[in-house]
Design a protein around this motif. Structure first.
Motif, PDB file in Angstrom:
ATOM      1  N   PRO B 368       0.720  -0.900   0.027  1.00 53.23           N
ATOM      2  CA  PRO B 368      -0.553   0.444   0.256  1.00 53.23           C
ATOM      3  C   PRO B 368       0.593   1.225   0.560  1.00 53.23           C
ATOM      4  O   PRO B 368       2.192   1.318   0.597  1.00 53.23           O
ATOM      5  N   LEU B 369       0.719   2.814  -0.388  1.00 46.70           N
ATOM      6  CA  LEU B 369       1.495   3.447  -0.306  1.00 46.70           C
ATOM      7  C   LEU B 369       1.921   4.247   0.288  1.00 46.70           C
ATOM      8  O   LEU B 369       3.181   4.609   0.242  1.00 46.70           O
ATOM      9  N   GLU B 370       0.795   3.866   1.120  1.00 44.95           N
ATOM     10  CA  GLU B 370       1.146   4.216   2.745  1.00 44.95           C
ATOM     11  C   GLU B 370       1.567   3.203   3.930  1.00 44.95           C
ATOM     12  O   GLU B 370       1.526   2.007   3.916  1.00 44.95           O
ATOM     13  N   PRO B 371       3.181   3.692   3.647  1.00 42.89           N
ATOM     14  CA  PRO B 371       3.839   2.348   4.210  1.00 42.89           C
ATOM     15  C   PRO B 371       2.828   2.637   6.311  1.00 42.89           C
ATOM     16  O   PRO B 371       2.210   3.336   6.597  1.00 42.89           O
ATOM     17  N   ARG B 416      -7.693   7.652   7.710  1.00 46.84           N
ATOM     18  CA  ARG B 416      -8.151   6.834   6.572  1.00 46.84           C
ATOM     19  C   ARG B 416      -6.772   6.390   6.237  1.00 46.84           C
ATOM     20  O   ARG B 416      -5.969   6.046   6.768  1.00 46.84           O
ATOM     21  N   GLY B 417      -6.638   5.830   5.301  1.00 46.07           N
ATOM     22  CA  GLY B 417      -5.439   4.879   5.399  1.00 46.07           C
ATOM     23  C   GLY B 417      -5.617   4.622   3.774  1.00 46.07           C
ATOM     24  O   GLY B 417      -6.281   5.057   2.787  1.00 46.07           O
ATOM     25  N   GLY B 418      -3.874   4.525   3.561  1.00 48.18           N
ATOM     26  CA  GLY B 418      -3.007   5.028   2.544  1.00 48.18           C
ATOM     27  C   GLY B 418      -3.410   3.980   1.616  1.00 48.18           C
ATOM     28  O   GLY B 418      -2.110   3.149   1.547  1.00 48.18           O
ATOM     29  N   GLY B 419      -4.302   3.433   1.264  1.00 46.15           N
ATOM     30  CA  GLY B 419      -3.915   1.697   0.825  1.00 46.15           C
ATOM     31  C   GLY B 419      -4.116   0.761   1.532  1.00 46.15           C
ATOM     32  O   GLY B 419      -3.911   1.313   2.680  1.00 46.15           O
ATOM     33  N   GLY B 420      -5.071  -0.489   1.446  1.00 52.48           N
ATOM     34  CA  GLY B 420      -4.919  -0.961   2.510  1.00 52.48           C
ATOM     35  C   GLY B 420      -5.551  -2.958   1.680  1.00 52.48           C
ATOM     36  O   GLY B 420      -4.313  -3.604   1.927  1.00 52.48           O
ATOM     37  N   PHE B 421      -5.687  -3.420   1.024  1.00 49.08           N
ATOM     38  CA  PHE B 421      -5.490  -4.623  -0.297  1.00 49.08           C
ATOM     39  C   PHE B 421      -5.316  -5.846   0.635  1.00 49.08           C
ATOM     40  O   PHE B 421      -4.596  -6.574   0.190  1.00 49.08           O
TER      41      PHE B 421
END
Lengths: 159, 748
Positions: B368-371, B416-421
């Motif tokens: 995800p782009l946010e580590p 808010r999450g910078g991507g989860g997947f």
């Protein structure tokens, strides 16, 4: 050391000169819009403008920013008036998670200043350094075209 | 006296309890409608006038008939978003459901991220594409109940029957007299009325929807494009310190020696210490924490760490060794039998065409782009955390147990999450932050670097399929066997994401099936990756099906439709099961919209694939060209999906477009190398995510059947890889049986 960010001077003290501008912006100056994604200039989430040109702030040491004109995402809008790209991004509902979008917008803004009506190929080339993990690329492209057209329309109207 | 009886709060008992505690409870107090996990309804009493109340939820100003809606006297409507937002769009789509039944204009609504309180909100996990199907009815009920209470208030105010009243855009109207009142003007009266009987709450008909199905922009869009601090990494608190946490590159290694004294002398470093952890990769593994006065000071210090690890118990996993083992195992049947129906041996003997094939796919990272990050503040035996997690509700008991404190002393604020997947379903970073916070005075933000994030992922597990398929003279699939070679962490069950159900497609549609499985030992942690299992199995299964239709000389569209057979629900025959009619419809739609069957020039071809996952039926057609140097161009991907009625059309389309790009990105060049337990690569310079210049155009078409709505986050991904591989075969005759494509010599 004096930094000029979004038209204002900021005094930063006690920081190592090699500190990447990214972390000066985020931690020392509290400007959170510029993001950390990789730290090695591969993802573009940290993109800011240095004298109008897009740079990856994670790899720009503090010394290199001294005396230069830095613009961050927080300085893209003119007060309450959003940049045409920001308006287009909202209109096209571009973001999914949103984390990459500040960097995308900064790269796109630099592109439109150089090339007011870019082709798809010019967009691809200018934006290839900005990763979007969620895959909003199609909407990014559409929003850049929309912003370009909007700016064109405004320019024509005021001509 | 128990105030809780089989999930229902005994209101009379609660009143007696409150009175016994000398709390004044007004009979005119409004009731709060609560939803417990599992979807049941619970009534809890709250009074704005009492000094001591028995329930724990605070009373906000205005009319708050349930945990999802608050209407202020000035008419502002706040809708609470209960599920974590990581880019899948639920912070917008779920409140839309409440707003629709409440009958307010979207412009009147303000969204707030809900508190983490599973007692009140039920499940608050963003995973499995469950948010839409499980919350659809409860949210409709919540909005409609609030609307009915406002109608009842107006009826009382005007002394008319409720049946004479209508609502429209946040107002109650009495058409025959022309009177109207805004919701804001009715809040006090509505709050004093009893809760309506749930069976009397009427929901709208689909034809009456004004908001659902429209293209609505994400509620945080303006904040995102202006750089507002929204994400976990953006958390700021007075006196905040910053930490890194460094673990053994091979999971399971323990710290022997660390140059702590040297690190402590570095600029900005406040402390360096070792955590033993608890041996659970999903919680805390052994490592070295550095606490510093800025993120950069902590990260710069981390680079100077010299740690000696004891790797006796650490992973020695090797992907290359696994590949060699799997190839050997492919020659025989698997150790476990998952399914055995009919008689595959004689069916293969009698088959007109028989194909054998070995498929493999690698481990891949979430990236995800946010580590990963988490901010935590431990004080007076309580802890407060701010995290971009996908499962804050599951973190509560985990953290309580880890810290040895009651759950009531754990407060989690959803960021808010910078991507989860799927990566953020595992709360290891929260556990690490909690233990670090115990050693720090004041709040501390644990920030993983990108390298930490990639080296300590819970990977999408790799796997192998040794297929045998048999087709009869009519081109019908009559025999199917798969020896699935996967991995196990505990020695008994497949590792997370590495299981194959006995009903895996196409087992339920073929008479003679044998599914067997062998599990290789694995220490590397694996976890759910967008559309777990399906994201990899679909590549293998839906490509191999194309090998069979090709062997039979049959058009793949016809082959799939014949395989689906009569329209019917397959076991378990619930509304969320595979329905062959819905499947056939999306297959036909994808074919139609992509121009299936029309001629293409040499070197160009179309590939069709279907997959059902997460209650979503999706079929996709890829149109690609391959040149003599194996340069691949994906001209277009056409997606046809049936997830029932669409809630936010823009969000759903965005999810499908994103899924195609994600699926293409993964299959094109992504692979994790594992050697001696070590992971490579650890950053994007050598782990190529797809960039804008290779993103293909995507057309999305929905069939909005009358089935209950299901989610769009995952099901559009699995068909992408087989559609593109089937197209590659059509374009150049090369069959891809192993990913990533770059290993097969393809480039873009």
């Amino acid at each position: 050391m004096k930094l000029n960010i979004n038209g204002r001077d900021h005094e930063v003290t006690g920081l190592d000169e090699a500190t990447p501008l990214l972390w000066v912006l985020r931690d020392a100056l509290g400007l959170k819009g510029t993001k950390y994604g990789c730290g090695i200039a591969q993802c573009g989430a940290c993109t800011v403008h240095l004298n109008g040109a897009p740079v990856r702030s994670c790899s720009l040491p503090l010394t290199a920013a001294r005396g230069q004109r830095i613009t961050t995402i927080e300085g893209l809008a003119a007060g309450d008036e959003l940049h045409p790209l920001q308006e287009a991004w909202i209109e096209q509902d571009v973001p999914q998670c949103g984390y990459c979008q500040a960097g995308q917008l900064m790269s796109a803004a630099a592109l439109l200043r150089r090339t007011p009506k870019p082709t798809d190929a010019e967009i691809d080339q200018a934006m290839a350094g900005n990763l979007c993990r969620c895959g909003t690329y199609l909407r990014i492209r559409a929003a850049i075209h929309a912003a370009a057209a909007r700016t064109q329309t405004k320019a024509d109207a005021s001509a | 006296m128990s105030v809780v009886d089989s999930g229902y709060l005994d209101v009379d008992a609660l009143l007696r309890l409150a009175e016994a505690q000398h709390a004044f409870v007004s009979r005119r107090s409004f009731l709060q409608l609560l939803t417990v996990a599992g979807g049941g309804l619970v009534l809890a009493l709250h009074s704005s006038e009492s000094r001591a109340v028995a329930d724990t939820t605070a009373a906000p100003a205005g009319f708050a008939p349930n945990a999802f809606v608050r209407i202020a006297p000035d008419g502002t409507v706040v809708v609470y978003a209960k599920i974590p937002e990581v880019g899948q769009g639920v912070k917008t789509s779920l409140p839309m459901i409440v707003a629709e039944e409440l009958d307010v204009d979207w412009s009147q609504v303000r969204i707030e991220q809900a508190a983490i309180n599973p007692t009140v909100y039920g499940r608050q996990t963003a995973g499995g594409t469950r948010s839409t199907p499980t919350n659809w009815m409860p949210l409709r009920q919540a909005g409609a109940t609030a609307r009915l209470m406002l109608v009842n208030a107006a009826a009382k105010r005007w002394n008319v029957a409720g049946a004479e009243l209508k609502t429209e855009r946040g107002e109650v109207l009495h058409p025959s007299s022309g009177r109207r009142l805004r919701y804001g003007e009715l809040t006090t009266l509505a709050a004093s009325l009893p809760l309506p009987d749930p069976s009397r709450v009427k929901l709208k008909e689909r034809s009456q929807f004004k908001l659902l199905g429209r293209r609505i922009g994400g509620v945080d869009n303006r904040a995102i494009v202006t750089g507002q601090p929204l994400f976990g990494i953006d958390m700021e608190l007075p006196g905040l310190l910053f930490a890194t946490y460094t673990k053994c590159p091979a999971v399971g290694g323990t710290v022997v020696k660390v140059n702590a004294a040297e690190i402590k002398r570095l600029p900005g470093v406040r402390d360096v210490f070792v955590l033993e952890g608890n041996g659970k990769p999903a919680e805390v593994m052994p490592g070295v924490a550095i606490v510093a006065t800025s993120t950069w000071a902590a990260m710069a210090a981390q680079r100077k760490l010299t740690i000696e690890w004891d790797e006796t118990s650490a992973s020695k996993d090797s992907w290359n060794a696994a590949v060699a083992q799997a190839r050997e195992l492919a020659k025989v049947s698997g150790a476990d039998t998952l399914r055995s129906s009919g008689n595959v041996t004689s069916a293969f003997d009698g088959a007109q065409h028989r194909v054998d094939a070995f498929y493999s796919y690698p481990f891949i990272a979430h990236a995800p782009l946010e580590p990963q990050n988490c901010t935590a503040h431990f004080k007076n035996g309580s802890i407060e955390l701010w995290a971009p997690t996908q499962s804050p509700d599951r973190a509560l008991p985990t953290l309580a147990a880890l810290l040895g404190i009651p759950e009531s002393k754990v407060t989690i604020h959803q960021q808010r999450g910078g991507g989860g997947f799927g990566r953020r379903l595992i709360n290891d970073v929260m556990c690490e932050a909690a233990l670090i916070a115990q050693r720090v005075k004041g709040p501390v933000k644990l920030q993983w670097t990108r390298e930490d994030d990639m080296e300590h992922d819970f990977y999408r597990v790799g796997g192998f399929h040794a297929f045998k398929g048999g087709v009869d003279e009519q081109g019908k699939l009559v025999a199917w066997a798969d020896h699935f070679v996967t991995f196990t962490a505990d020695g008994n069950t497949p590792t997370s994401g590495g299981d194959m159900p006995a009903e895996e497609f196409p087992a339920l549609l073929v008479l003679n099936v044998q599914l067997t499985q062998t599990k290789l030992p694995l220490k590397i942690p694996t976890g759910p990756w967008r559309a777990p299992r399906s994201n990899s199995i679909a590549f293998a299964v839906q490509s191999f099906l194309h090998e069979l239709s090709t062997a039979a000389g049959k058009d793949h569209l016809e082959f799939l439709l014949q395989l689906m057979g009569e329209p019917r629900w397959l076991p378990p025959q619930t509304e969320f099961a595979l329905n062959t009619g819905r499947a056939a419809n999306v297959i036909k739609l994808a074919a139609e919209k992509s121009g299936w069957g029309s001629p293409l020039p040499q070197g160009r071809g179309r590939g069709l694939a279907f997959h059902f996952s997460h209650a979503g039926h999706f079929a996709e057609v890829a149109d690609v060209s391959v040149d003599a140097n194996r340069k691949l161009t994906v001209h277009r991907v056409t997606v046809a999906g049936d997830i029932g009625p669409i809630i936010n059309r823009s969000g759903a389309e965005n999810q499908c477009e994103g899924s195609v790009i994600d699926g293409f990105s993964a299959m094109l060049g992504q692979e994790i190398a594992i050697e001696n337990g070590r992971i490579e690569p650890s950053n994007f310079d050598r782990y190529p995510l797809l960039r804008i210049n290779h993103a293909p155009p995507v057309d999305v078409h929905f069939i909005e059947s009358d089935n209950p709505p299901t989610g769009a986050g995952e099901p559009a991904l699995p068909p992408v890889a087989p559609a593109i591989c089937n197209a590659i075969f059509a374009a150049c005759g090369h069959r891809v049986r192993s990913l990533p494509l770059t290993r097969e010599g393809f480039n873009v």
